[in-house]
Design a protein around this motif. Structure first.
Motif, PDB file in Angstrom:
ATOM      1  N   GLN A  44      -1.481  -0.451  -7.460  1.00 31.39           N
ATOM      2  CA  GLN A  44      -1.678  -1.349  -6.322  1.00 31.39           C
ATOM      3  C   GLN A  44      -1.811  -2.800  -6.785  1.00 31.39           C
ATOM      4  O   GLN A  44      -1.285  -3.711  -6.148  1.00 31.39           O
ATOM      5  CB  GLN A  44      -2.905  -0.938  -5.500  1.00 31.39           C
ATOM      6  CG  GLN A  44      -2.745   0.361  -4.742  1.00 31.39           C
ATOM      7  CD  GLN A  44      -1.677   0.314  -3.664  1.00 31.39           C
ATOM      8  OE1 GLN A  44      -1.282  -0.743  -3.169  1.00 31.39           O
ATOM      9  NE2 GLN A  44      -1.182   1.476  -3.291  1.00 31.39           N
ATOM     10  N   LEU A  87       0.828  -1.202   0.000  1.00 26.35           N
ATOM     11  CA  LEU A  87       0.000   0.000   0.000  1.00 26.35           C
ATOM     12  C   LEU A  87       0.863   1.253   0.000  1.00 26.35           C
ATOM     13  O   LEU A  87       0.645   2.172  -0.795  1.00 26.35           O
ATOM     14  CB  LEU A  87      -0.937  -0.004   1.218  1.00 26.35           C
ATOM     15  CG  LEU A  87      -1.735   1.268   1.466  1.00 26.35           C
ATOM     16  CD1 LEU A  87      -2.715   1.516   0.327  1.00 26.35           C
ATOM     17  CD2 LEU A  87      -2.463   1.185   2.804  1.00 26.35           C
ATOM     18  N   GLN A 109      -5.045  -4.060  -0.807  1.00 30.78           N
ATOM     19  CA  GLN A 109      -4.336  -2.839  -1.167  1.00 30.78           C
ATOM     20  C   GLN A 109      -5.229  -1.848  -1.920  1.00 30.78           C
ATOM     21  O   GLN A 109      -5.199  -0.651  -1.624  1.00 30.78           O
ATOM     22  CB  GLN A 109      -3.089  -3.169  -1.996  1.00 30.78           C
ATOM     23  CG  GLN A 109      -2.013  -3.836  -1.178  1.00 30.78           C
ATOM     24  CD  GLN A 109      -0.840  -4.302  -2.009  1.00 30.78           C
ATOM     25  OE1 GLN A 109      -0.286  -5.352  -1.750  1.00 30.78           O
ATOM     26  NE2 GLN A 109      -0.460  -3.554  -3.032  1.00 30.78           N
ATOM     27  N   PHE A 123      -6.264   1.690  -0.417  1.00 29.57           N
ATOM     28  CA  PHE A 123      -5.841   2.882  -1.151  1.00 29.57           C
ATOM     29  C   PHE A 123      -7.026   3.814  -1.407  1.00 29.57           C
ATOM     30  O   PHE A 123      -6.954   5.020  -1.156  1.00 29.57           O
ATOM     31  CB  PHE A 123      -5.176   2.491  -2.470  1.00 29.57           C
ATOM     32  CG  PHE A 123      -4.753   3.674  -3.302  1.00 29.57           C
ATOM     33  CD1 PHE A 123      -3.600   4.384  -2.988  1.00 29.57           C
ATOM     34  CD2 PHE A 123      -5.508   4.080  -4.389  1.00 29.57           C
ATOM     35  CE1 PHE A 123      -3.213   5.490  -3.737  1.00 29.57           C
ATOM     36  CE2 PHE A 123      -5.121   5.170  -5.153  1.00 29.57           C
ATOM     37  CZ  PHE A 123      -3.974   5.877  -4.831  1.00 29.57           C
TER      38      PHE A 123
END
Length: 193
Positions: A130, A20, A95, A99
């Motif tokens: 990601q 991340l 992730q 995000f």
């Protein structure tokens, strides 16, 4: 993911946190290439917490790596690893979700407009980055699990010498002089008359 040595739990979570942070940095570099503008956007959208998140991610990464090694050393059976695709999907979901949530919450907390996420293509770039970082994370976790399994098999191997591993050495016969060396002086004597 199943138990018995797969890369799960703490290692996946640690990889997701590091992914991340790394993906966040890469996404901002791509979406906002101008360093001065990028610094201003980061400052205005409340990114002061990122250094702490990096430190937490590194601590988790060490703990996750130790977890993989300890799991491998504690297992008597051969480790059953998850597929890279399964791990990449899990990492990607974590992730990408984190995000998007972070970017939206940052802008809500700092009262910045949400349309920046779309106008700078930050959201789209961030999601793609990601996902790419998640695949790399899955490959790293697979490599760590395989390396730990190999180390565990080395430590679990019997410590005795096997006959196949011995190197035979010729033993000199000391029963009497060899017929070829009668009359020789030293190793290289003169020829006999």
């Amino acid at each position: 993911m199943h138990e018995h040595g797969r890369t799960e739990g703490l290692p996946v979570f640690a990889s997701a946190v590091l992914g991340l942070v790394a993906g966040h940095a890469i996404a901002y570099l791509i979406a906002i290439p101008d360093a001065h503008r990028r610094a201003a956007v980061l400052q205005n959208t409340g990114h002061a917490y990122l250094p702490i998140l990096v430190e937490i991610g590194l601590i988790l990464a060490v703990a996750g790596a130790a977890s993989i090694v300890m799991r491998a050393l504690g297992s008597r059976a051969r480790l059953h690893e998850g597929s890279v695709a399964e791990t990449a999907v899990a990492l990607g979901a974590l992730q990408v979700g984190a995000f998007v949530v972070l970017e939206v919450v940052e802008r809500l907390v700092t009262h910045m407009p949400l349309h920046e996420l779309v106008s700078d293509h930050l959201l789209a770039v961030g999601v793609l980055v990601q996902l790419g970082v998640a695949v790399v994370g899955a490959l790293v976790l697979r490599a760590m699990a395989r390396t730990a399994a190999r180390l565990a098999s080395v430590f679990a191997a019997p410590r005795t010498l096997r006959p196949a591993g011995l190197i035979p050495l010729p033993v000199a016969r000391m029963l009497g002089p060899s017929p070829m060396l009668i009359g020789a002086v030293g190793v290289r004597g003169p020829p006999l008359p």
